[in-house]
Design a protein around this motif. Structure first.
Motif, PDB file in Angstrom:
ATOM      1  N   ARG A   1     -28.941  24.666  -7.021  1.00 30.51           N
ATOM      2  CA  ARG A   1     -28.886  23.245  -7.373  1.00 30.51           C
ATOM      3  C   ARG A   1     -28.088  22.457  -6.332  1.00 30.51           C
ATOM      4  NH1 ARG A   1     -27.369  22.932 -13.815  1.00 30.51           N
ATOM      5  NH2 ARG A   1     -29.339  23.737 -14.638  1.00 30.51           N
ATOM      6  N   LEU A   2     -26.926  22.989  -5.978  1.00 32.36           N
ATOM      7  CA  LEU A   2     -26.099  22.283  -5.000  1.00 32.36           C
ATOM      8  C   LEU A   2     -26.775  22.259  -3.636  1.00 32.36           C
ATOM      9  CD1 LEU A   2     -23.497  20.749  -4.388  1.00 32.36           C
ATOM     10  CD2 LEU A   2     -22.484  22.925  -3.716  1.00 32.36           C
ATOM     11  N   LEU A   3     -27.347  23.371  -3.235  1.00 31.31           N
ATOM     12  CA  LEU A   3     -28.026  23.423  -1.937  1.00 31.31           C
ATOM     13  C   LEU A   3     -29.147  22.393  -1.861  1.00 31.31           C
ATOM     14  CD1 LEU A   3     -28.130  27.284  -1.386  1.00 31.31           C
ATOM     15  CD2 LEU A   3     -26.777  25.622  -0.076  1.00 31.31           C
ATOM     16  N   ALA A   4     -29.801  22.126  -2.976  1.00 30.80           N
ATOM     17  CA  ALA A   4     -30.883  21.143  -2.997  1.00 30.80           C
ATOM     18  C   ALA A   4     -30.367  19.725  -2.759  1.00 30.80           C
ATOM     19  CB  ALA A   4     -31.645  21.216  -4.320  1.00 30.80           C
ATOM     20  N   THR A   5     -29.078  19.492  -2.988  1.00 30.12           N
ATOM     21  CA  THR A   5     -28.516  18.158  -2.766  1.00 30.12           C
ATOM     22  C   THR A   5     -28.012  17.964  -1.340  1.00 30.12           C
ATOM     23  OG1 THR A   5     -26.210  18.668  -3.367  1.00 30.12           O
ATOM     24  CG2 THR A   5     -27.735  18.090  -5.173  1.00 30.12           C
ATOM     25  N   LEU A   6     -27.952  19.050  -0.569  1.00 28.74           N
ATOM     26  CA  LEU A   6     -27.431  18.948   0.800  1.00 28.74           C
ATOM     27  C   LEU A   6     -28.414  18.202   1.693  1.00 28.74           C
ATOM     28  CD1 LEU A   6     -25.950  22.523   1.459  1.00 28.74           C
ATOM     29  CD2 LEU A   6     -24.790  20.507   0.529  1.00 28.74           C
ATOM     30  N   ASN A   7     -27.873  17.431   2.598  1.00 26.18           N
ATOM     31  CA  ASN A   7     -28.733  16.777   3.585  1.00 26.18           C
ATOM     32  C   ASN A   7     -29.131  17.828   4.630  1.00 26.18           C
ATOM     33  OD1 ASN A   7     -26.761  16.873   5.740  1.00 26.18           O
ATOM     34  ND2 ASN A   7     -25.766  15.074   4.852  1.00 26.18           N
ATOM     35  N   PRO A   8     -30.095  17.518   5.484  1.00 21.28           N
ATOM     36  CA  PRO A   8     -30.562  18.528   6.458  1.00 21.28           C
ATOM     37  C   PRO A   8     -29.441  19.107   7.340  1.00 21.28           C
ATOM     38  CG  PRO A   8     -32.112  16.720   6.370  1.00 21.28           C
ATOM     39  CD  PRO A   8     -30.927  16.310   5.521  1.00 21.28           C
ATOM     40  N   LYS A   9     -28.500  18.292   7.739  1.00 20.08           N
ATOM     41  CA  LYS A   9     -27.396  18.774   8.594  1.00 20.08           C
ATOM     42  C   LYS A   9     -26.498  19.748   7.811  1.00 20.08           C
ATOM     43  CE  LYS A   9     -23.705  17.129  11.592  1.00 20.08           C
ATOM     44  NZ  LYS A   9     -22.989  15.972  12.114  1.00 20.08           N
ATOM     45  N   GLN A  10     -26.185  19.407   6.567  1.00 16.88           N
ATOM     46  CA  GLN A  10     -25.365  20.288   5.734  1.00 16.88           C
ATOM     47  C   GLN A  10     -26.083  21.611   5.463  1.00 16.88           C
ATOM     48  OE1 GLN A  10     -25.041  17.429   2.544  1.00 16.88           O
ATOM     49  NE2 GLN A  10     -22.828  17.215   2.837  1.00 16.88           N
ATOM     50  N   TYR A  11     -27.374  21.534   5.172  1.00 15.35           N
ATOM     51  CA  TYR A  11     -28.137  22.745   4.886  1.00 15.35           C
ATOM     52  C   TYR A  11     -28.251  23.625   6.129  1.00 15.35           C
ATOM     53  CZ  TYR A  11     -31.665  25.852   2.937  1.00 15.35           C
ATOM     54  OH  TYR A  11     -32.339  26.968   2.499  1.00 15.35           O
ATOM     55  N   GLU A  12     -28.413  23.013   7.286  1.00  9.92           N
ATOM     56  CA  GLU A  12     -28.461  23.769   8.545  1.00  9.92           C
ATOM     57  C   GLU A  12     -27.134  24.496   8.776  1.00  9.92           C
ATOM     58  OE1 GLU A  12     -29.807  25.603  11.793  1.00  9.92           O
ATOM     59  OE2 GLU A  12     -31.056  24.373  10.478  1.00  9.92           O
ATOM     60  N   PHE A  13     -26.035  23.829   8.462  1.00  7.26           N
ATOM     61  CA  PHE A  13     -24.717  24.456   8.592  1.00  7.26           C
ATOM     62  C   PHE A  13     -24.615  25.664   7.650  1.00  7.26           C
ATOM     63  CE2 PHE A  13     -20.087  24.536   7.494  1.00  7.26           C
ATOM     64  CZ  PHE A  13     -19.641  25.010   8.714  1.00  7.26           C
ATOM     65  N   TYR A  14     -25.129  25.519   6.428  1.00  4.43           N
ATOM     66  CA  TYR A  14     -25.160  26.629   5.475  1.00  4.43           C
ATOM     67  C   TYR A  14     -25.956  27.802   6.065  1.00  4.43           C
ATOM     68  CZ  TYR A  14     -27.156  29.302   1.572  1.00  4.43           C
ATOM     69  OH  TYR A  14     -27.592  30.325   0.745  1.00  4.43           O
ATOM     70  N   MET A  15     -27.113  27.505   6.637  1.00  2.45           N
ATOM     71  CA  MET A  15     -27.953  28.541   7.243  1.00  2.45           C
ATOM     72  C   MET A  15     -27.205  29.259   8.376  1.00  2.45           C
ATOM     73  SD  MET A  15     -30.918  28.509   5.639  1.00  2.45           S
ATOM     74  CE  MET A  15     -32.228  29.025   6.716  1.00  2.45           C
ATOM     75  N   GLU A  16     -26.489  28.500   9.191  1.00  2.00           N
ATOM     76  CA  GLU A  16     -25.713  29.095  10.287  1.00  2.00           C
ATOM     77  C   GLU A  16     -24.622  30.016   9.755  1.00  2.00           C
ATOM     78  OE1 GLU A  16     -24.167  26.085  12.929  1.00  2.00           O
ATOM     79  OE2 GLU A  16     -26.140  25.128  13.087  1.00  2.00           O
ATOM     80  N   LEU A  17     -23.909  29.561   8.728  1.00  2.00           N
ATOM     81  CA  LEU A  17     -22.853  30.394   8.141  1.00  2.00           C
ATOM     82  C   LEU A  17     -23.419  31.700   7.595  1.00  2.00           C
ATOM     83  CD1 LEU A  17     -20.654  27.821   6.182  1.00  2.00           C
ATOM     84  CD2 LEU A  17     -20.050  29.059   8.270  1.00  2.00           C
ATOM     85  N   CYS A  18     -24.526  31.605   6.891  1.00  2.00           N
ATOM     86  CA  CYS A  18     -25.151  32.807   6.324  1.00  2.00           C
ATOM     87  C   CYS A  18     -25.572  33.767   7.433  1.00  2.00           C
ATOM     88  CB  CYS A  18     -26.365  32.440   5.477  1.00  2.00           C
ATOM     89  SG  CYS A  18     -25.938  31.522   3.990  1.00  2.00           S
TER      90      CYS A  18
END
Length: 139
Positions: free
Chosen positions: A105-122
């Protein structure tokens, strides 16, 4: 003693399985860290607080069920514990699904830049990110 060994065995299996997904950990003690790391805006932070509270309620109920099951069978034989272990495992699976649902749910609220950062961390942690289908808007 049997109950402790049984619980430890199930917990270790649950922990090992949970490491595959790149979970944020909503509802834990790190909600503020999540907000800071991903630079969540006010609306995202409000949703994070609400979902964190919801998760605590959902998993609190499941934890009570698990505790009751353990207490009920603390004097049981190994054979009986083996029969009950799938039920305990199902409770743990439900708790994990709740965590993943709130993270999603939270990931769905992230903007593209925030989600890309999440992908990088993972990627750096060699964990599998949770895929969010951006074509579906849950708002």
């Amino acid at each position: 003693m049997k109950t402790v060994v049984f619980s430890l065995f199930l917990l270790l299996n649950f922990s090992a399985f949970a490491q595959d997904d790149c979970l944020l950990g909503i509802g834990g003690k790190d909600d503020e860290v999540i907000a800071e790391v991903f630079q969540l805006n006010d609306e995202q932070q409000e949703k994070l607080r609400n979902w964190s509270a919801e998760l605590k309620i959902r998993n609190g109920i499941l934890k009570e069920k698990a505790d009751f099951l353990i207490k009920k069978h603390e004097e049981s034989s190994i054979e009986e514990l083996l029969k009950v272990s799938p039920e305990y495992g199902n409770i743990l699976d439900s708790m994990k699904q709740n965590v993943r649902m709130m993270d999603k749910r939270l990931l769905a609220t992230l903007n593209p830049k925030q989600y890309e950062f999440y992908m990088e961390l993972c990627s750096k942690l060699t964990l599998r990110p949770i895929y969010i289908d951006r074509s579906v808007d849950e708002k």
